[in-house]
Design a protein around this motif. Structure first.
Motif, PDB file in Angstrom:
ATOM      1  N   ASN A  77       0.868  -1.180   0.000  1.00 12.55           N
ATOM      2  CA  ASN A  77       0.000   0.000   0.000  1.00 12.55           C
ATOM      3  C   ASN A  77       0.901   1.225   0.000  1.00 12.55           C
ATOM      4  N   LEU A  78       0.646   2.128  -0.933  1.00 12.37           N
ATOM      5  CA  LEU A  78       1.490   3.305  -1.080  1.00 12.37           C
ATOM      6  C   LEU A  78       0.619   4.523  -1.346  1.00 12.37           C
ATOM      7  N   THR A  79       0.895   5.597  -0.633  1.00 17.23           N
ATOM      8  CA  THR A  79       0.222   6.875  -0.844  1.00 17.23           C
ATOM      9  C   THR A  79       1.285   7.920  -1.171  1.00 17.23           C
ATOM     10  N   ILE A  80       1.089   8.607  -2.302  1.00 13.61           N
ATOM     11  CA  ILE A  80       2.002   9.663  -2.742  1.00 13.61           C
ATOM     12  C   ILE A  80       1.254  10.991  -2.636  1.00 13.61           C
ATOM     13  N   TYR A  81       1.942  12.014  -2.162  1.00 13.49           N
ATOM     14  CA  TYR A  81       1.368  13.362  -2.074  1.00 13.49           C
ATOM     15  C   TYR A  81       1.924  14.187  -3.236  1.00 13.49           C
ATOM     16  N   PRO A  82       1.130  14.376  -4.306  1.00 15.37           N
ATOM     17  CA  PRO A  82       1.657  15.009  -5.525  1.00 15.37           C
ATOM     18  C   PRO A  82       2.065  16.469  -5.357  1.00 15.37           C
ATOM     19  N   GLU A  83       1.628  17.151  -4.289  1.00 15.75           N
ATOM     20  CA  GLU A  83       2.090  18.530  -4.100  1.00 15.75           C
ATOM     21  C   GLU A  83       3.586  18.551  -3.820  1.00 15.75           C
ATOM     22  N   SER A  84       4.170  17.387  -3.488  1.00 14.82           N
ATOM     23  CA  SER A  84       5.603  17.311  -3.192  1.00 14.82           C
ATOM     24  C   SER A  84       6.450  17.039  -4.441  1.00 14.82           C
ATOM     25  N   VAL A  85       5.838  17.095  -5.629  1.00 10.74           N
ATOM     26  CA  VAL A  85       6.572  16.821  -6.866  1.00 10.74           C
ATOM     27  C   VAL A  85       7.693  17.844  -7.038  1.00 10.74           C
ATOM     28  N   ILE A 110      -2.282  10.315  -4.394  1.00 14.46           N
ATOM     29  CA  ILE A 110      -2.260   9.251  -5.396  1.00 14.46           C
ATOM     30  C   ILE A 110      -2.065   7.968  -4.593  1.00 14.46           C
ATOM     31  N   GLN A 111      -2.919   6.984  -4.811  1.00 16.14           N
ATOM     32  CA  GLN A 111      -2.849   5.763  -4.014  1.00 16.14           C
ATOM     33  C   GLN A 111      -2.644   4.529  -4.885  1.00 16.14           C
ATOM     34  N   PHE A 112      -1.842   3.607  -4.369  1.00 24.21           N
ATOM     35  CA  PHE A 112      -1.670   2.299  -4.985  1.00 24.21           C
ATOM     36  C   PHE A 112      -1.961   1.258  -3.922  1.00 24.21           C
ATOM     37  N   ARG A 113      -2.857   0.322  -4.243  1.00 25.65           N
ATOM     38  CA  ARG A 113      -3.220  -0.784  -3.348  1.00 25.65           C
ATOM     39  C   ARG A 113      -3.066  -2.070  -4.143  1.00 25.65           C
ATOM     40  N   SER A 114      -2.163  -2.934  -3.723  1.00 26.43           N
ATOM     41  CA  SER A 114      -1.932  -4.166  -4.472  1.00 26.43           C
ATOM     42  C   SER A 114      -3.141  -5.084  -4.380  1.00 26.43           C
ATOM     43  N   LEU A 126       6.016  -9.733  -9.474  1.00 23.96           N
ATOM     44  CA  LEU A 126       5.152  -8.838 -10.236  1.00 23.96           C
ATOM     45  C   LEU A 126       4.024  -8.429  -9.302  1.00 23.96           C
ATOM     46  N   VAL A 127       3.924  -7.128  -9.041  1.00 25.98           N
ATOM     47  CA  VAL A 127       2.910  -6.606  -8.129  1.00 25.98           C
ATOM     48  C   VAL A 127       1.842  -5.908  -8.962  1.00 25.98           C
ATOM     49  N   THR A 128       0.623  -6.402  -8.893  1.00 27.91           N
ATOM     50  CA  THR A 128      -0.515  -5.811  -9.604  1.00 27.91           C
ATOM     51  C   THR A 128      -1.416  -5.159  -8.572  1.00 27.91           C
ATOM     52  N   GLY A 129      -1.991  -4.010  -8.941  1.00 28.68           N
ATOM     53  CA  GLY A 129      -2.865  -3.337  -7.998  1.00 28.68           C
ATOM     54  C   GLY A 129      -3.661  -2.239  -8.644  1.00 28.68           C
ATOM     55  N   GLN A 130      -4.425  -1.564  -7.816  1.00 29.05           N
ATOM     56  CA  GLN A 130      -5.267  -0.456  -8.245  1.00 29.05           C
ATOM     57  C   GLN A 130      -4.558   0.858  -7.945  1.00 29.05           C
ATOM     58  N   LEU A 131      -4.316   1.640  -9.006  1.00 26.01           N
ATOM     59  CA  LEU A 131      -3.726   2.966  -8.864  1.00 26.01           C
ATOM     60  C   LEU A 131      -4.848   3.982  -9.027  1.00 26.01           C
ATOM     61  N   THR A 132      -4.972   4.869  -8.052  1.00 24.90           N
ATOM     62  CA  THR A 132      -6.004   5.907  -8.089  1.00 24.90           C
ATOM     63  C   THR A 132      -5.348   7.278  -8.103  1.00 24.90           C
ATOM     64  N   GLU A 140      -2.656  -1.477 -12.514  1.00 25.74           N
ATOM     65  CA  GLU A 140      -1.289  -1.233 -12.981  1.00 25.74           C
ATOM     66  C   GLU A 140      -0.390  -2.336 -12.450  1.00 25.74           C
ATOM     67  N   LYS A 141       0.748  -2.546 -13.128  1.00 22.99           N
ATOM     68  CA  LYS A 141       1.699  -3.580 -12.739  1.00 22.99           C
ATOM     69  C   LYS A 141       3.079  -2.971 -12.542  1.00 22.99           C
ATOM     70  N   PHE A 142       3.752  -3.461 -11.520  1.00 24.94           N
ATOM     71  CA  PHE A 142       5.110  -3.028 -11.223  1.00 24.94           C
ATOM     72  C   PHE A 142       5.969  -4.252 -10.926  1.00 24.94           C
ATOM     73  N   THR A 143       7.233  -4.183 -11.284  1.00 24.50           N
ATOM     74  CA  THR A 143       8.177  -5.239 -10.979  1.00 24.50           C
ATOM     75  C   THR A 143       8.979  -4.825  -9.757  1.00 24.50           C
ATOM     76  N   ALA A 144       9.028  -5.702  -8.767  1.00 23.21           N
ATOM     77  CA  ALA A 144       9.777  -5.435  -7.538  1.00 23.21           C
ATOM     78  C   ALA A 144      10.923  -6.424  -7.433  1.00 23.21           C
ATOM     79  N   GLU A 145      12.112  -5.908  -7.163  1.00 21.34           N
ATOM     80  CA  GLU A 145      13.280  -6.766  -6.978  1.00 21.34           C
ATOM     81  C   GLU A 145      13.838  -6.542  -5.585  1.00 21.34           C
ATOM     82  N   LEU A 146      13.993  -7.626  -4.842  1.00 24.92           N
ATOM     83  CA  LEU A 146      14.540  -7.560  -3.500  1.00 24.92           C
ATOM     84  C   LEU A 146      15.989  -7.115  -3.564  1.00 24.92           C
TER      85      LEU A 146
END
Length: 191
Positions: A77-85, A110-114, A126-132, A140-146
């Motif tokens: 779960n990720l929340t981005i605050y776009p005013e910080s761009v 902006i929120q991403f919930r896998s 491969l992490v798939t989730g809902q981007l709002t 949307e899909k993202f690749t995560a590497e440890l």
């Protein structure tokens, strides 16, 4: 003499192994809070004829949960605050915050919930989730590497591509690409 040579060879072999190769899923299992100070969310947008736009978000928060028994039940779960761009150019930053792009006055997050996590190798998923963003939600899909696990801290390198037109942010196309390339380092602390 032979024992010393074998010992040195074994030690050298250990140094040559990637750090993450020794991480077992059971070692990584748990819940982590993303540490913004040790993480980064960067993006690039290409431009016809070369150049383009590079930027980053300074404010974000999130969690990572790794399920030991079933990686598919893990979650991000990720929340981005776009005013910080930030792009390093005040005029462009103000434009990105405006209603032409992020519309931060009406859409402060902006929120991403896998919705699924699929292991693709010993160190990738491969992490798939809902981007709002701007009130619009798409899968949307993202690749995560440890990248490593040490002392209760886990690190992932995450990449992905998002079409900005889906979220009503297609101003400037086709001169600026519709594709936003994300390059993230997410570092989390267990607990």
């Amino acid at each position: 003499m032979y024992a010393r040579i074998l010992g040195l060879a074994a030690f050298a072999a250990c140094l040559a192994m990637p750090v993450f190769a020794a991480v077992a899923l059971s070692d990584a299992a748990g819940s982590y809070t993303i540490s913004p100070g040790a993480s980064s969310i960067r993006f690039t947008i290409g431009k016809a004829g070369g150049g383009g736009l590079d930027g980053a978000f300074a404010r974000f928060k999130g969690t990572i949960r790794i399920d030991n028994s079933d990686v598919g039940r893990s979650a991000v779960n990720l929340t981005i605050y776009p005013e910080s761009v930030g792009t390093g150019q005040n005029r462009i930053d103000a434009f990105l915050r405006s209603d032409a792009v992020f519309d931060t006055a009406n859409s402060p997050e902006i929120q991403f919930r896998s919705t699924s996590v699929k292991r693709t190798s010993d160190t990738t998923a491969l992490v798939t989730g809902q981007l709002t963003a701007r009130g619009k939600t798409f899968a949307e899909k993202f690749t995560a590497e440890l990248g490593g696990l040490k002392g209760g801290t886990i690190k992932f390198h995450v990449t992905g591509k998002v079409l900005r037109s889906r979220y009503g942010m297609d101003v400037g196309t086709p001169i600026y690409s519709n594709v936003v390339n994300f390059d993230m380092t997410l570092t989390g602390r267990r607990g």
